[in-house]
Write an enzyme that holds these catalytic residues in place. Structure first.
Site, short mmCIF file in Angstrom:
data_model
loop_
_atom_site.label_atom_id
_atom_site.label_comp_id
_atom_site.label_asym_id
_atom_site.label_seq_id
_atom_site.Cartn_x
_atom_site.Cartn_y
_atom_site.Cartn_z
N TYR A 157 28.02 -6.05 49.96
CA TYR A 157 28.83 -4.89 50.32
C TYR A 157 29.23 -4.82 51.98
CZ TYR A 157 28.42 -2.18 45.97
OH TYR A 157 28.70 -1.86 44.75
N SER A 158 27.93 -4.58 52.74
CA SER A 158 28.43 -4.61 54.23
C SER A 158 28.77 -5.81 54.78
CB SER A 158 27.05 -3.93 54.85
OG SER A 158 26.69 -2.93 54.65
N SER B 148 24.87 5.54 55.08
CA SER B 148 24.06 6.18 56.21
C SER B 148 23.71 7.67 55.94
CB SER B 148 24.76 6.23 57.59
OG SER B 148 25.73 6.95 57.48
N ASN B 149 22.89 8.29 56.36
CA ASN B 149 22.69 9.78 56.15
C ASN B 149 23.86 10.75 56.66
OD1 ASN B 149 20.21 9.02 54.88
ND2 ASN B 149 18.92 10.53 55.98
N GLU B 150 24.40 10.05 57.40
CA GLU B 150 25.79 10.77 58.43
C GLU B 150 26.73 10.90 57.18
OE1 GLU B 150 23.94 8.42 60.06
OE2 GLU B 150 23.34 9.88 61.32
N GLU C 212 22.41 3.88 42.37
CA GLU C 212 21.38 3.50 43.56
C GLU C 212 20.74 4.75 43.78
OE1 GLU C 212 22.90 1.70 46.88
OE2 GLU C 212 21.08 1.18 47.71
N GLN D 16 23.23 -8.06 46.92
CA GLN D 16 24.10 -7.14 47.07
C GLN D 16 25.14 -7.76 48.29
OE1 GLN D 16 23.41 -2.91 48.47
NE2 GLN D 16 24.77 -2.11 47.03
#
Lengths: 396, 356
Positions: free
Chosen positions: A128-129, A381-383, A244, A126
């Site tokens: 992406y980032s 991220s969870n944030e 995902e 992947q």
């Protein structure tokens, strides 16, 4: 409301269990049970076994060679494979790209790529980032410039999981630098054997190198490898991320982790007794098990709603947050359970080097604790997930 | 009450901080961890020359410190810099030897010339101080000791064993008959070894040694906590810098209120940790020592985990990489919970001590 399995579901469970008993290779399940790293060949072997039974792509429609399972059937499959210590299915082609191609790909793309995901010819990763685009993924800068029948791609991706094994990468690239951030992005499929692609491993704090940087220098990609429409890539990326996330509650991982934790807590001595008899430790263990029992049902509730046609939307952000918190808590308790024996840090490269240092079950624990700090960072991220819940679920 | 350092201690803190800042970088530390020795002999000798080892010992022992605040000061700086040198070994083994009247060995430890390490843990013994299986019979030691710090570099091993007169401390030189080491790195970047003894000739130093051992493990626990405090300070500083510089969504991360609040909570917990270490340092050697050590170690276990996990989380992916400095400090402060008793161990001990 009925929490019991139907006769068909129970029969399916029996079928999965029998299949695993017969076809899951013992050396693979031992590696998984002991937390040893799996090689590329290990993953490929397991994929091939599942594909032979038509069970590799449980989430795909039958028309594309999938099993088209219900949410409950997938849950059963995950429970049983976890219980049997089967390797996880590598998600990049099967869970991530597959559904995108099925919804947005051309017929030619579907016919070319989907069978190659199933037969293992293509290992996807992947893209992406980027170094400057993490939580703020839409700020990505990798450029794709149209030149005749090709795009010319230049830029850098990072945190590319198992990129060292991959021969194809699906990438978000910027095709219109003048548009608003989300609107100038396209979704490209890139052959990693193309000239100008370089992969460099990133060593993580646990000593492993499962993630990579991928560099693109004037890489020519046929326009035929564009998925959907140019500049609409963000829509497909969001679609992929919600898919995902339907697996990201990680219930199976948590169940397996809890089982290992209990085994260790029974084996570890504490004072005159066993660690499992220590009331402080027992309370910690019970709390996380209680959380997991509830999350398992939350997971099924959300996935069943999704299966009835409601797209797995922002609700799945809840699964990501709670699922990763629980997995990390189990990792934390497991390192605690080892006491001083969490300290030895013996490289996996030195097979047998651990002999006589600590119990076998101790070997992967500390590395897993540190490695799984990634769970609350990657895949949004969870944030970021909490912001999605606040905005899209709560309307704040 | 006075919470400022004395002039001497302030000077020691300043010079240690300058020296270690100068000598330690993430690259240097990484190279030392990757190398066999696991630490830098030159830095170790220079630390001794600066008086960092002498600060751990009283004047009657050949040092110029030895109080709880001296120990806390030195180890806070080592933790803050992420230093790898065998100071913990010098503190424990040196302290024990000093009290047993081995001034000649202590002088060489203070000078940085001699490394002595205590071997007291055993497999399956968890955090027990008492030896369970290692035995001393007719001046010979047999058994298996775990997690012996910097064992490969040690000149002498101070070994706990069950002797005819109870818990005994005995001294064994490196290379002694029947002594073997299985060395390995630990997750916090240090080196340790399993020490196996098979009828190894040993020199008995003390019998009925458990009370002395307990006292020195208390001092070591204080040192470990101060080290963690220092590592927390560095993790905090790295995270603040990251939040100020890393831009996402068109502004620095530090401008997001939700992250500001998490940093504010960490700042509060860091001060709690500092106070817990001060409590423990101040009560060292008093009849309140054990209760305060356990209170502080429990609190450090909680706050260090929080700091490590939050620092990684707030850094995002970069906080996961081995190359970046945070990795070492995060591992160092989490793994401290596995030394001298973890959060739960000390919670239970605190409850027991509070009941009496």
């Amino acid at each position: 409301m009925d929490l019991t399995y139907t006769a068909e579901e129970t029969a399916f469970r029996e079928e999965v269990r029998a299949f695993l008993a017969e076809h899951l290779p013992r050396d693979l399940s031992e590696k998984v049970r002991l937390g040893r790293p799996l090689s590329k060949q290990d993953h490929e072997a397991w994929h091939s076994i599942l594909n032979g039974r038509g069970w590799l792509a449980g989430n795909w429609p039958k028309a594309f060679g999938g099993a088209e399972w219900t949410a409950t059937e997938r849950h059963i499959f995950e429970e049983e494979t976890t219980r049997a210590h089967a390797p996880r299915i590598v998600p990049f082609g099967l869970t991530m790209l597959g559904p995108v191609l099925q919804h947005f790909g051309t017929k030619a793309q579907q016919e070319h790529f989907l069978p190659r995901i199933l037969n293992g010819e293509h290992w996807w990763c992947q893209g992406y980032s980027e170094p400057g685009a993490g939580s703020d993924l839409a700020s990505l800068k990798t450029r794709a410039v149209r030149d005749g029948d090709d795009y010319v791609v230049t830029g850098q991706k990072t945190w590319t999981t198992l990129g060292q094994y991959a021969n194809w990468i699906f990438c978000l690239v910027r095709t219109d630098p003048t548009a608003k951030a989300q609107e100038g992005i396209s979704f490209l499929l890139i052959d990693m054997a193309s000239p100008g692609v370089t992969v460099r491993p990133i060593v993580l704090l646990d000593g492993g190198a499962e993630v990579n940087e991928v560099f693109f220098h004037d890489v020519r990609v046929p326009v035929a490898n564009l998925v959907g429409e140019e500049n609409k890539g963000w829509t497909y990326a969001k679609f992929l991320l919600t898919h995902e996330r339907t697996n990201i509650a990680g219930i199976g991982f948590s169940n397996a982790g809890l089982e290992t934790l209990k085994r260790i807590a029974h084996a570890e001595r504490d004072g005159a007794g066993r660690l499992i008899d220590n009331p402080l430790f027992a309370a910690r263990l019970a709390r996380v098990e209680i959380d997991l029992m509830a999350l398992s049902t939350t997971n099924l509730r959300i996935l069943s709603a999704a299966a009835r046609g409601q797209a797995p939307g922002a609700d799945s952000s809840m699964l990501k947050v709670k699922g990763t918190v629980i997995r990390q808590e189990i990792n934390d308790l497991t390192r605690r359970a080892l006491g001083p024996m969490a300290l030895p840090f013996v490289s996996e490269g030195l097979e047998g080097a651990n002999d006589g240092i600590a119990p076998d079950y101790a070997r992967p624990v500390t590395a897993q604790y540190f490695n799984n700090r990634k769970l609350s960072i990657f895949g949004g991220s969870n944030e970021v997930q909490r912001s999605i819940i606040a905005k899209q679920v709560l309307g704040l | 009450m006075n919470f400022t350092l004395t002039e001497d201690r302030q000077m020691m803190q300043d010079s240690l901080r300058r020296f270690l800042t100068d000598r330690y970088s993430a690259e240097r530390r990484g190279a030392l961890i990757a190398a066999e020795a696991g630490f830098d002999r030159d830095i170790w000798r220079d630390l001794a020359d600066l008086g960092a080892v002498a600060a751990l010992f009283g004047e009657d022992q050949g040092g110029f410190g030895g109080a709880g605040f001296d120990i806390a000061l030195v180890f806070e700086e080592l933790g803050r810099a992420g230093a790898l040198e065998p100071m913990m070994e010098a503190l424990i083994a040196g302290g024990l030897l000093a009290e047993m009247g081995h001034g000649d060995l202590v002088a060489r430890i203070i000078a940085g010339e001699l490394i002595v390490t205590l071997a007291y843990l055993e497999p399956d013994g968890r955090y027990d101080l008492s030896p369970r299986t290692t035995r001393l019979t007719e001046d010979r030691l047999s058994g298996h000791k775990s997690l012996v710090g910097h064992a490969e570099a040690a000149d002498l091993f101070l070994v706990t064993a069950l002797g005819p007169e109870g818990v005994t401390l005995a001294l064994v030189p490196r290379g002694a008959d029947g002594l073997s080491l299985t060395a390995y790195p630990t997750a916090d970047g240090m080196r340790a070894a399993e020490l196996r003894l098979d009828a190894t000739p040993a020199n008995t130093l003390l019998t009925g040694a458990l009370p002395l051992l307990e006292r020195h493990i208390a001092r070591a626990t204080l040192a470990c906590m101060a080290d963690t405090l220092g590592a927390m300070e560095t993790a905090m500083a790295l995270t603040i810098t990251h939040l100020k510089t890393r831009q996402q969504f068109g502004r620095p991360l530090g401008k997001f209120q939700v992250l500001q609040h998490r940093m504010a909570d960490l700042a509060i917990e860091l001060e709690q940790a500092r106070s817990a270490v001060i409590n423990a340092a101040g009560q060292l050697g008093t009849n309140q020592e054990a209760r305060h050590i356990s209170a502080a170690k429990n609190l450090m276990g909680r706050t260090a985990r929080l700091m490590a996990e939050e620092a990684i989380q707030l850094h995002g992916g970069i906080g996961m990489t081995a190359e970046y400095a945070l990795a070492h400090f995060a591992k160092r402060m989490v793994m401290a919970d596995h030394k001298f008793g973890d959060e739960d161990h000390h919670l239970a001990r605190f409850i027991a001590l509070s009941a009496t």
